[in-house]
Design an enzyme around this catalytic site. Sequence first.
Site, PDB file in Angstrom:
ATOM      1  N   SER A  22       0.837  -1.198   0.000  1.00 38.28           N
ATOM      2  CA  SER A  22       0.000   0.000   0.000  1.00 38.28           C
ATOM      3  C   SER A  22       0.876   1.254   0.000  1.00 38.28           C
ATOM      4  CB  SER A  22      -0.874   0.001   1.255  1.00 38.28           C
ATOM      5  OG  SER A  22      -1.955   0.886   1.135  1.00 38.28           O
ATOM      6  N   PRO A  23       0.416   2.336  -0.644  1.00 37.79           N
ATOM      7  CA  PRO A  23       1.182   3.592  -0.581  1.00 37.79           C
ATOM      8  C   PRO A  23       1.343   4.060   0.862  1.00 37.79           C
ATOM      9  CG  PRO A  23      -0.504   3.701  -2.284  1.00 37.79           C
ATOM     10  CD  PRO A  23      -0.783   2.465  -1.484  1.00 37.79           C
ATOM     11  N   ALA A  57       2.061   8.660  -1.882  1.00 40.82           N
ATOM     12  CA  ALA A  57       1.349   9.693  -2.625  1.00 40.82           C
ATOM     13  C   ALA A  57       2.365  10.668  -3.207  1.00 40.82           C
ATOM     14  CB  ALA A  57       0.377  10.419  -1.697  1.00 40.82           C
ATOM     15  N   TYR A 180      -7.906  13.980   0.636  1.00 40.84           N
ATOM     16  CA  TYR A 180      -7.074  14.827  -0.221  1.00 40.84           C
ATOM     17  C   TYR A 180      -7.932  15.423  -1.332  1.00 40.84           C
ATOM     18  CZ  TYR A 180      -3.500  12.840   2.699  1.00 40.84           C
ATOM     19  OH  TYR A 180      -2.766  12.464   3.799  1.00 40.84           O
ATOM     20  N   ARG A 226      -7.851   4.924  -5.892  1.00 37.94           N
ATOM     21  CA  ARG A 226      -8.067   4.684  -4.451  1.00 37.94           C
ATOM     22  C   ARG A 226      -9.226   5.560  -4.001  1.00 37.94           C
ATOM     23  NH1 ARG A 226      -4.073   3.954   0.762  1.00 37.94           N
ATOM     24  NH2 ARG A 226      -4.457   1.776   0.256  1.00 37.94           N
ATOM     25  N   ARG A 320       1.175  -1.297   7.469  1.00 36.68           N
ATOM     26  CA  ARG A 320       1.912  -1.448   8.733  1.00 36.68           C
ATOM     27  C   ARG A 320       2.482  -2.850   8.908  1.00 36.68           C
ATOM     28  NH1 ARG A 320      -1.935   2.389   9.496  1.00 36.68           N
ATOM     29  NH2 ARG A 320      -1.398   4.229  10.750  1.00 36.68           N
TER      30      ARG A 320
END
Length: 353
Positions: A22-23, A57, A180, A226, A320
Amino acid sequence: MSRLFSPITVRGLTLPNRVWVSPMCQYSATEGFPGDWHLVHLGQFAAGGAGLVMTEATAVTPEGRISPQDTGIWSDQHADAWRRIVEFVHGQDAAIGMQLAHAGRKGSTKRPWDGPGSVPAEDGGWPTVGPSATAFGEYATPRELTTDEVAALPEAFAEAARRAAGVGFDVLELHFAHGYLVHQFLSPLSNSRTDRYGGDFEGRTRLALEIADAVRATTGLPLFARLSATDWTEGGWTVDESVRLAKLLAERGIDLIDTSSGGNTPHPDIPVGPGYQVPFAGRIRSEAGLPTGAVGMITDPHQAEEIVGNDQADVVFLARALLRDPHWPLRAANVLGADVRWPDQYARAKSWH
């Protein structure tokens, strides 16, 4: 046979497994340029067996960065700085994707370890912009973008996409989530515009669809989006709207929905727990007919296998769990009895006996 470690093909690109990175923002760039940290950070996941490694990102304009230390791709020089990372990942038989982003009103913020809040101009910050002059929590109030400025954003994403494709990225992802800029347009909590980019569902989704059209016109690479499936806040963006938008994105050549949630309000009430966002991926997959990626507290190999094996999602994106164990895919393959390629340099450790 493990479904998690079976290949998947997206728009002609075959990925060796369904454990994807994942980013994850690292807040470690200089003037938007990735450096040694990014090479090691992303490279370790490729060596650790992930099928697809996503960048953090990466801003399509300077003011699109989340923090002054975020990566960017608003110039050819920035694109060139990514080349060695792309080549290293490819050398591990993994694919690499870039997440294209604009932070909007959540830009010019401090790195997490520097405390909360906006960065003032004298410390390298900048005035932020958004769909409306509505601040996110205690952040600085953004300037409302003009209609012409909004209409110019898709080309900024398209130019960034051309640069990323030009240096060898295999996949592109449009960041329409986590509060965002594009998510700010989607949600009525942050978009009170009265022009063609505001108001009803059609107006609030217009920018997302225009960006998807502009980027798809530049490249034949697999293209993901996303989404935050819900704002977790009354009056905000909803799962029903996410399904509607996913159907429209599919019509415009989006190949997969990376399904997350939240981020557009400071303190939503979220029932966090293992796999708590997986049902969103399952619903979008079922109702929009698009492949999806599941995220959110996916930590155990059997849990990930169940998600993919039960068609709740087509892939899992880990964050994580990979920071704790960059070789999670290799360990998971052993747990699930799958045969995967190890780097030659690490092959002596393949047996756990």
